[in-house]
Design a protein around this motif. Sequence first.
Motif: not given
Length: 393
Positions: A155-157, A104, A9, A302, A328, A336, A354, A325
């Motif tokens: 930041n997620e993908t 974000h 992470d 992701n 988060c 998400s 992720r 997802g």
Amino acid sequence: MSNGPIYLDYAATTPPDPRVLHVLQDSLGQTGSFANPSSIHAAGRQSAAMVAIARTQVAELLNTRQERLIWTSGATEANNLAIQGVANAREHRGKHLISMATEHKSVVDTFAALEKRGYKVTWLKPDGSGRLLLDSLSQAIRPETQLVSVMHVNNETGVIQDIHKIGMLCRERDVLFHTDAAQSVGRLAIDLAELPVDLLSLTAHKFYGPQGIGALFVADRPAVQLSPIMFGGGQERRLRPGTLPVHLIVGAGAAARIAADEMHENLSHMTAMRDRLWNGISDLDDLIRNGLPVHCYPGILNVSADGVEGESLMLGMEPVCVASGSACNATSGESSYVLRALGRDDLLAQSAVRFSFGRPTTAAEVDTAIDRYRWSVEHLRGIAPAKTGLLLK
Ligand SMILES: *Cc1c(COP(=O)(O)O)cnc(C)c1O
């Protein structure tokens, strides 16, 4: 299998590099650079010199000059200062701002607060791969537009936006351009001497520095006007008052120097770990990779698994620490918003995992993650028999 947690992470935070920790510890305590760098006595000047070295180290990572950087508590504060600072300073010129639906929270919520104050914000949607279409940006810019804010790496993908082209378009149209580069600084090469970026946010704990220290880059152009959002002493050119945390700053500087020195080998390592993980799971049915690989930072993978419930998947993944997802946004109970903006439906967004990799990530850890992911997905789809009671609680 190892019993302790396996940390995948690194997009959420990275542990301080041991070399950073060393520098940080050295600067704490009575023999360290604890003195207030604003004090004009000898001890203060010593602290100020340490701060100047660190500022140069961060500036070198970005190929800019140290005077262009304002220390903040992190990217959240840098984003707030950039966005509110420009909105306030240019309020008399116009109250239209542009950003993306996939930003974000610290950007989304700052703009949302400005909307409540009467600003108009255009929220651009990406295409299905997560990228911003320049045409949609071009069409959104109006004569009264003051600022465009588009992040560098999501930041997620891990999706990378073309901040060079976006910045060029903003320059042509005489609009300021801010980018939240919290996920890319120290990870991808950034050359601020070349990039048409007016404001850039960074945070040290995403590149193996300490938490609680970041910076805002402010370009040396007359058009870039900022109002402070906090008031106090005259530190940081009156844009960010408050006593500087010398130990954190020194740690950020050390982290920047290491990141610059080792960027190439870190990137190859990220790519190797990501490809190993994907090769180990990609034969599972109905997996969707969120973000087109050619446009993604390799430290993030992701994946959505059709027909799998996200929270159960997370439980099945233990002791592998990944983001989901749904988790988060665990507090809001929503899936998400980033993945939904890419066109994923609620269930697909919720089933997303992720994985993010770091310098310490080993092939053995990735192999455990592959095992846990495969087992969880197959079990939840009712294919594999339960081996443990983990998922039944
Ligand atoms: C982590 C992160 C932030 C917030 O950084 P803080 O140091 O927690 O303030 C902002 N934007 C992005 C894209 C991030 O990944």
